[in-house]
Design a protein around this motif. Structure first.
Motif, PDB file in Angstrom:
ATOM      1  N   UNK A 624       2.913 -13.468  -2.005  1.00 51.27           N
ATOM      2  CA  UNK A 624       3.616 -14.161  -3.079  1.00 51.27           C
ATOM      3  C   UNK A 624       5.116 -13.890  -3.020  1.00 51.27           C
ATOM      4  N   UNK A 625       5.486 -12.653  -2.678  1.00 48.84           N
ATOM      5  CA  UNK A 625       6.913 -12.333  -2.570  1.00 48.84           C
ATOM      6  C   UNK A 625       7.557 -13.131  -1.440  1.00 48.84           C
ATOM      7  N   UNK A 626       6.871 -13.253  -0.285  1.00 45.07           N
ATOM      8  CA  UNK A 626       7.403 -14.039   0.829  1.00 45.07           C
ATOM      9  C   UNK A 626       7.477 -15.521   0.480  1.00 45.07           C
ATOM     10  N   UNK A 627       6.473 -16.007  -0.238  1.00 45.33           N
ATOM     11  CA  UNK A 627       6.457 -17.413  -0.617  1.00 45.33           C
ATOM     12  C   UNK A 627       7.614 -17.751  -1.547  1.00 45.33           C
ATOM     13  N   UNK A 628       7.923 -16.851  -2.462  1.00 45.21           N
ATOM     14  CA  UNK A 628       8.987 -17.099  -3.433  1.00 45.21           C
ATOM     15  C   UNK A 628      10.370 -16.759  -2.882  1.00 45.21           C
ATOM     16  N   UNK A 629      10.416 -16.295  -1.635  1.00 45.95           N
ATOM     17  CA  UNK A 629      11.705 -16.009  -1.023  1.00 45.95           C
ATOM     18  C   UNK A 629      12.313 -14.690  -1.426  1.00 45.95           C
ATOM     19  N   UNK A 630      11.523 -13.782  -2.008  1.00 44.24           N
ATOM     20  CA  UNK A 630      12.036 -12.466  -2.392  1.00 44.24           C
ATOM     21  C   UNK A 630      12.087 -11.561  -1.167  1.00 44.24           C
ATOM     22  N   UNK A 631      13.216 -10.940  -0.969  1.00 40.21           N
ATOM     23  CA  UNK A 631      13.367 -10.062   0.191  1.00 40.21           C
ATOM     24  C   UNK A 631      12.895  -8.646  -0.114  1.00 40.21           C
ATOM     25  N   UNK A 632      12.807  -8.272  -1.393  1.00 39.86           N
ATOM     26  CA  UNK A 632      12.359  -6.935  -1.748  1.00 39.86           C
ATOM     27  C   UNK A 632      10.853  -6.808  -1.737  1.00 39.86           C
ATOM     28  N   UNK A 633      10.380  -5.584  -1.557  1.00 43.19           N
ATOM     29  CA  UNK A 633       8.938  -5.328  -1.585  1.00 43.19           C
ATOM     30  C   UNK A 633       8.467  -5.265  -3.047  1.00 43.19           C
ATOM     31  N   UNK A 634       7.328  -5.873  -3.344  1.00 39.54           N
ATOM     32  CA  UNK A 634       6.863  -5.951  -4.745  1.00 39.54           C
ATOM     33  C   UNK A 634       6.171  -4.676  -5.201  1.00 39.54           C
ATOM     34  N   UNK A 635       6.801  -3.531  -4.917  1.00 40.42           N
ATOM     35  CA  UNK A 635       6.203  -2.245  -5.274  1.00 40.42           C
ATOM     36  C   UNK A 635       7.161  -1.404  -6.118  1.00 40.42           C
ATOM     37  N   UNK A 636       8.042  -2.087  -6.854  1.00 29.17           N
ATOM     38  CA  UNK A 636       8.854  -1.347  -7.826  1.00 29.17           C
ATOM     39  C   UNK A 636       7.932  -0.770  -8.894  1.00 29.17           C
ATOM     40  N   UNK A 637       8.372   0.264  -9.572  1.00 33.06           N
ATOM     41  CA  UNK A 637       7.459   0.977 -10.460  1.00 33.06           C
ATOM     42  C   UNK A 637       8.160   1.443 -11.724  1.00 33.06           C
ATOM     43  N   UNK A 638       7.365   1.612 -12.756  1.00 34.78           N
ATOM     44  CA  UNK A 638       7.822   2.245 -13.995  1.00 34.78           C
ATOM     45  C   UNK A 638       7.392   3.704 -14.059  1.00 34.78           C
ATOM     46  N   UNK A 639       6.286   4.028 -13.431  1.00 32.36           N
ATOM     47  CA  UNK A 639       5.730   5.380 -13.506  1.00 32.36           C
ATOM     48  C   UNK A 639       5.410   5.872 -12.109  1.00 32.36           C
ATOM     49  N   UNK A 640       5.350   7.166 -11.959  1.00 34.39           N
ATOM     50  CA  UNK A 640       4.996   7.791 -10.686  1.00 34.39           C
ATOM     51  C   UNK A 640       3.877   8.803 -10.908  1.00 34.39           C
ATOM     52  N   UNK A 641       3.259   9.190  -9.812  1.00 38.95           N
ATOM     53  CA  UNK A 641       2.191  10.191  -9.863  1.00 38.95           C
ATOM     54  C   UNK A 641       2.585  11.386  -9.015  1.00 38.95           C
ATOM     55  N   UNK A 642       2.329  12.608  -9.469  1.00 40.26           N
ATOM     56  CA  UNK A 642       2.624  13.793  -8.656  1.00 40.26           C
ATOM     57  C   UNK A 642       1.801  13.796  -7.362  1.00 40.26           C
ATOM     58  N   UNK A 643       2.355  14.402  -6.327  1.00 34.49           N
ATOM     59  CA  UNK A 643       1.672  14.441  -5.038  1.00 34.49           C
ATOM     60  C   UNK A 643       0.344  15.171  -5.117  1.00 34.49           C
ATOM     61  N   UNK A 644       0.276  16.205  -5.964  1.00 43.05           N
ATOM     62  CA  UNK A 644      -0.965  16.967  -6.059  1.00 43.05           C
ATOM     63  C   UNK A 644      -2.095  16.102  -6.608  1.00 43.05           C
TER      64      UNK A 644
END
Length: 795
Positions: A624-644
């Motif tokens: 969908x990102x390629x179809x809409x011409x977006x060059x950024x990866x659609x994996x921006x985030x609001x939250x993160x998870x600790x590595x553990x």
């Protein structure tokens, strides 16, 4: 000035001195004196063991203090007694009503300043009557209320009825029964004047009730108001007293008269031997052998008899006759009222204190199928401060519970109102009863929950589900006859989860509601017919995400995945491509209602394997990102998870079911920015994860970490996802070339792709992590630091 006493041995006033003096006196006693003292102590200990114990000492002191604060109610010099009525408990309903009946009768006929309250699940009287005086009042002076129901067949006023109660009362000579006797005579005159000689039909019953109201004394109208309500076209019956004072063939009023005749001699007014024997048990719980074998109806399920009611296969109904008398004397405090409902076409409706429609999904002893057959449910208030009869009458007459300025309609509304303090103050808790059909077609007042009246901020979250009347409309879907079993089960579990959330603020109850909401959204997404009658689940606020955070690995991973989106280049635009579009055909801009032309291609989440669903989501987002011409990866985030937590998830496939269920609910709520957990100093993640993670990070995050130059890019093609999903051997070589072209020098020469489950690895790579964690992951793999830094990742 106080004169000093020189003859006092002050040494003996201390604890040690007093103890030494006791030992000296004991040694001076003879053997006979010691044995006599021992016998006295034994007798004292035996007497103390027989004394009733009620609660802890601290609470009794607190209650005692509150009693003394009420001395202004009583005349100067009056002796105030606190009587603990062990025979009056909140359950069953017969016992609760009995407590109210005792308070009412004592306040009206013996001591007008009597107060009552609940302490340690026992009713307590505060009165000038001591224990003996209270019993003497009921045995010698108590005057029964005219509790009669001539509108019912079996009431004793028609041929074929049991006359063993009505006739002795009508021929009685004692002043104690004068009001009751005169009311029986007045009723017979009304029946004769109206030419009613047999059980009246519906039309005749309405006419009879109007005549009774016009001709009976006020003392008889208190029962009529509690048992019936005259509307414009028909009589209405409050559920507490069945259908106008009877339950099927059991007429409460006729049984009331029969119990009175067994307790009071109709000629002399003296108490019978049965009355003297049974009263201590009814009031104070003193064990007394023998019970009257008669029907008690819906008020005491345990005493109603039937199979397995006692030893043997079957048992008869049995109870204390005083209990039945006090029970109906207390029921007259509940008077029905007619209310005008302007929002509906009804001219009038029945209103009864603390009574609502039954919710069959909030207690283990009820089911949704009980709702259609149930009469109602009633929430009996329990208070812990001394309350007079007038105050109790005011409480019951204003027994309205409101939710958002409207009356509570059912049990779920009631518990929500209680948690938000939408109920009159002074009530400590409610004992909830459901009038459910049990044992064939008989109704029983089944005790359900005990609900504390306390503020629960977490319950305010439920208000968001009222947006566009979503909760009401979704619940109504399951009440239809054609509703499928899956929908009925969903609504039952949602109501139970909301009921628990109204009572408890623990994050696990918030999570449970979110899980069921996610399943409800999935059902609506798969059912076009349901979507026609119910909108999608309202977009929930960040308060849901915050309240559901229990800091577990399951929540952190689910929240991080739920916050994935596409961050546009123009900061003025809202983030697009939310995760929720992969679960249901909703408007990605968050507008209410189902879109006319939903993007069905984006709905890739189905029942089954979590890793497969996350792979499908990643593919769909990239396409969908390629179809809409977006060059950024659609994996921006609001939250993160600790590595553990990511490492824990990779090592525990059993967590997939929990993450899948919670993720479905969290995509319905907004995830706050910066939602993250603390990262540990060591992370037992495979080096494969560390080497591939930059490909799944946005280029902006890589630049923020100083890993990617401004003029360079690190794209992720859908073909890379396919290589990882299939566990292709060249996946790492492909990734190494991409990393090198982007200026990231990562040593991947000794990484073995076969050492990990590539499908679960792909799913874990989609989980966002913090910038610090990303730099910590890559540092051991960078050639400039590999020989000087300890490895944080292991193969």
């Amino acid at each position: 000035m106080t004169e000093r006493r020189d003859d006092i041995d002050w040494e003996k006033t201390t604890f040690d001195g007093s103890r030494r003096e006791q030992l000296r006196r004991g040694q001076a006693m003879s053997l006979r004196q010691r044995l006599e003292a021992l016998d006295q102590l034994t007798d004292l200990a035996a007497r103390m063991q027989t004394m009733p114990r009620h609660g802890d000492y601290a609470r009794r002191r607190e209650t005692s203090a509150s009693v003394h604060e009420e001395r202004s109610r009583y005349a100067e010099g009056a002796s105030i007694h606190t009587l603990i009525l062990e025979g009056c408990t909140p359950t069953p309903l017969a016992s609760y009503l009995k407590a109210l009946g005792i308070l009412r009768l004592v306040a009206e006929q013996a001591d007008p300043d009597t107060c009552g309250y609940w302490m340690d699940d026992v009713f307590t009287l505060q009165t000038t009557q001591d224990r003996e005086a209270l019993q003497a009042f009921f045995l010698d002076r108590y005057q029964p209320t005219p509790i009669l129901a001539p509108w019912n067949g079996g009431s004793g006023f028609y041929p074929g009825d049991n006359q063993s109660g009505v006739e002795p009362v009508s021929r009685s000579a004692t002043p104690r029964l004068a009001t009751l006797r005169e009311t029986v005579a007045a009723i017979r005159k009304v029946l004769a004047r109206s030419n009613i000689e047999e059980k009246p039909d519906l039309d005749t019953k309405l006419v009879l009730l109007r005549h009774l109201r016009n001709h009976l004394d006020d003392s008889a109208l208190v029962w009529l108001d509690a048992a019936t309500l005259l509307s414009d076209d028909k009589p209405l019956y409050p559920p507490l007293l069945g259908t106008g004072g009877n339950d099927g063939r059991l007429d409460f009023t006729n049984n009331f008269l029969q119990r009175l005749v067994s307790l009071i001699d109709c000629d002399s007014g003296e108490p019978t031997l049965l009355a003297r024997q049974q009263l201590p048990e009814s009031l104070f719980g003193v064990a007394t052998p023998g019970q009257v074998s008669a029907a008690i109806g819906q008020f005491s399920p345990g005493g109603a008899g039937g199979p397995n009611g006692t030893t043997g296969f079957d048992s008869k109904s049995g109870f204390n006759p005083w209990d039945f008398v006090f029970m109906l004397e207390g029921a007259v405090l509940f008077a029905a009222a007619a209310t005008r409902r302007l929002e509906s076409g009804d001219t009038s409706a029945l209103s009864y204190p603390f009574t609502v429609r039954t919710t069959g999904s909030s207690d283990g002893s009820t089911a949704p199928d009980d709702e259609s057959a149930a009469r109602a449910e009633i929430w009996m208030p329990l208070w812990d401060r001394p309350t007079s009869l007038d105050e109790l009458r005011t409480l019951l007459s204003e027994g309205r519970v409101t939710l958002h300025r409207r009356p509570a309609r059912d049990g779920l509304d009631f518990v929500r109102a209680v948690s938000q303090l939408g109920v009159q103050r002074g009530i400590r808790s409610f004992q909830r009863y459901g009038f459910l059909m049990r044992s064939g077609k008989a109704y029983l007042a089944t005790p359900l929950n005990r609900i504390l009246v306390e503020r629960n901020p977490a319950a305010d979250l439920i208000n968001e589900l009222d947006t566009h009347y979503w909760l009401q409309r979704f619940r109504s879907l399951a009440r239809r006859k054609e509703a499928p079993a899956r929908l009925r089960s969903l609504v039952r579990r949602l109501e139970s989860a909301l009921f628990d959330l109204s009572r408890f603020s623990d994050p696990r109850f918030v999570q449970q509601v979110l899980i069921v909401l996610g399943q409800a959204q999935g059902y609506l997404a798969s059912s076009p017919g349901a979507r026609e009658n119910c909108p999608p689940v309202p977009r929930l606020s960040v308060a849901w995400s915050i309240a559901a955070d229990d800091r577990s690995a399951t929540f952190r991973i689910s929240a991080a995945l739920a916050g994935l989106h596409l961050q546009p280049d123009d900061d003025a635009k809202r983030p697009s491509m939310p995760m929720a579009v992969h679960f249901a055909p909703i408007d990605p801009d968050g507008r209410s209602g189902w879109p006319k032309d939903p993007n069905s291609a984006a709905m890739v989440w189905h029942a089954g394997d979590l890793s497969r669903n996350l792979h499908a989501v990643a593919q769909r987002r990239l396409l969908d990102a390629l179809r809409d011409g977006d060059v950024g990866k659609p994996f921006a985030h609001f939250a993160t998870a600790p590595l553990v937590h990511i490492a824990e998830w990779l090592a525990s496939p059993a967590m997939d079911t929990q993450v899948d269920a919670l993720l479905r609910g969290l995509v319905l709520a907004r995830i706050p920015r910066g939602f993250a957990g603390k990262a540990p100093t060591a992370t037992p993640l495979p080096v494969t994860f560390a080497a591939l993670k930059p490909l799944f990070c946005t280029e902006q995050q890589l630049r923020d970490c100083g890993l990617l130059a401004t003029d360079l890019r690190l794209p992720l093609e859908p073909s890379m996802l396919k290589r990882l999903w299939l566990g292709s051997a060249d996946a790492m070589r492909y990734a190494a070339r991409r990393l090198l072209a982007a200026g990231l020098h990562v040593d991947t020469s000794n990484i073995d792709m076969t050492a990990v489950d590539s499908r679960r690895l792909l799913a874990a790579l989609l989980v966002p992590i913090t910038n610090d964690d990303l730099k910590r992951l890559l540092k051991p793999l960078q050639p400039s630091t590999r020989d000087n830094e300890p490895e944080l990742a292991t193969a």
